[in-house]
Design a protein around this motif. Structure first.
Motif: not given
Ligand SMILES: NC(=O)c1ccc[n+]([C@@H]2O[C@H](COP(=O)([O-])OP(=O)(O)OC[C@H]3O[C@@H](n4cnc5c(N)ncnc54)[C@H](OP(=O)(O)O)[C@@H]3O)[C@@H](O)[C@H]2O)c1
Length: 320
Positions: A37-47
């Motif tokens: 779960l993340t607020r930003n699926v596009q962040s480097d960490k999420a990617r």
């Protein structure tokens, strides 16, 4: 189609949650697969999590509908709140309520709630050894988490209450590392007296949580405390000296001096260290290293953590 059960991981791009996601992904025989779960699926960490094989979904603790969507279809959920993002125990409590309710509504079979002690059970508000903060707390970032344990119980959600400890990573990210004094020498400043401070590598929290999920119902309804090692300030300073290659001295200061250091949350941290010092036996007894290692055989000692991370601790250059 995979028959692996989904573990929804709150804070998956952060210290605790990413350790759990990585622990699941590192085990090819895992009965679980992580949903990050993340607020930003596009962040480097999420990617990076997606590239490593995690399902990555958008969710915000402050938007209960997104939480319900993210928990839907999952077997387990790792729940954590983020005090230092906002400094509000009330907000943490509301977010814990949202997670407990979402877990109930979606039929989650095992929640791990990353909690801490409600210190007011040890130091009532009438005890003036330390100031009362934000109106009704002694250690705000502990107390609301401990108080929120009841929310999971009241919701009737099968929950393990995971009591964590000071991350050694705070020496890298939280400004807790050795500081150069007016004499130019490095000091580790903590109001802990000679008492030992339980600590651990933050990634080991996720590894312990993974083991708790794997052990099924064994820890449901139980409070489980974990730690990598219990060390005094002097012991930590000696180990930091070896790792950094420069003498670090432990400097015990009275909690009231620490509370006055002026950085955001210094009063909360001062009360926290005082609580851990004054109730050291009980605090340490609830966080057994042996038990933690039985969950996670890769549990790091402070020396092991330093051998991997010592060169990442920011150290101010000596004045020339
Ligand atoms: N530092 C310590 O020594 C220590 C020890 C014990 C317990 N704790 C507790 O640990 C908690 C923090 O956990 P952590 O260290 O794993 O966090 P962290 O590393 O600071 O990570 C926070 C992650 O949470 C996500 N996040 C923040 N606000 C969110 C929201 N409203 N909805 C959904 N996700 C949100 C962010 O992800 P996105 O930006 O990707 O959404 C971020 O990557 C704190 O409450 C602290 O009291 C800390």
């Amino acid at each position: 189609m995979s028959d692996k059960k989904i573990i929804a991981v709150v804070g998956a791009t952060g210290a605790q949650g990413s350790g759990l996601v990585r622990a699941i992904l590192a085990d090819p025989a895992s009965p679980f697969k992580p949903r990050a779960l993340t607020r930003n699926v596009q962040s480097d960490k999420a990617r990076a999590l997606a590239a490593a094989g995690a399902e990555v979904v958008s969710a915000d603790l402050d938007d209960p509908a997104t939480l319900r969507r993210a928990f839907d279809g999952a077997y387990g959920a790792f729940c954590v709140t983020f005090f230092w993002d906002h400094f509000s125990p009330e907000k943490e409590f509301a977010e814990a309520r949202s997670m407990a309710e979402a877990a109930k509504q979606t039929g989650i079979q095992h929640v791990i709630w990353s909690t801490l002690d409600d210190t007011r059970k040890f130091v009532p508000l009438s005890d003036d050894r330390m100031p009362t903060l934000q109106g009704k707390y002694k250690v705000p970032h502990f107390d609301a988490k401990g108080e929120a344990d009841a929310l999971f119980i009241q919701a009737g959600v099968p929950t393990t209450f995971l009591q964590t400890v000071f991350y050694w990573d705070n020496f890298i990210y939280f400004g807790a590392g050795p500081k150069r004094g007016p004499d130019g020498k490095l000091a580790l400043v903590m109001p802990m007296g000679d008492s030992k401070l339980p600590g651990m590598a933050s990634e080991d929290i996720g590894k312990c949580a993974y083991a708790i999920f794997k052990r099924g119902r064994e820890f449901i309804g139980k409070t489980v405390g974990i730690a990598g090692e219990h060390l005094s300030g002097a012991e930590m300073a000696a180990k930091l000296s070896s790792a950094i290659g420069e003498q670090v001295t432990y400097q015990d200061v009275p909690p009231e001096v620490y509370r006055g250091f002026g950085f955001p949350g210094a009063d909360d941290m001062g009360n926290m260290f005082q609580f851990k010092r004054d109730f050291n036996e009980a605090f340490r007894a609830s966080r057994s290293v042996e038990f933690s290692r039985s969950l996670n055989p890769e549990l790091q000692s402070f020396d092991e953590w330093l051998s991997r991370n010592g060169n990442r601790i920011p150290i101010e250059a000596p004045a020339s």
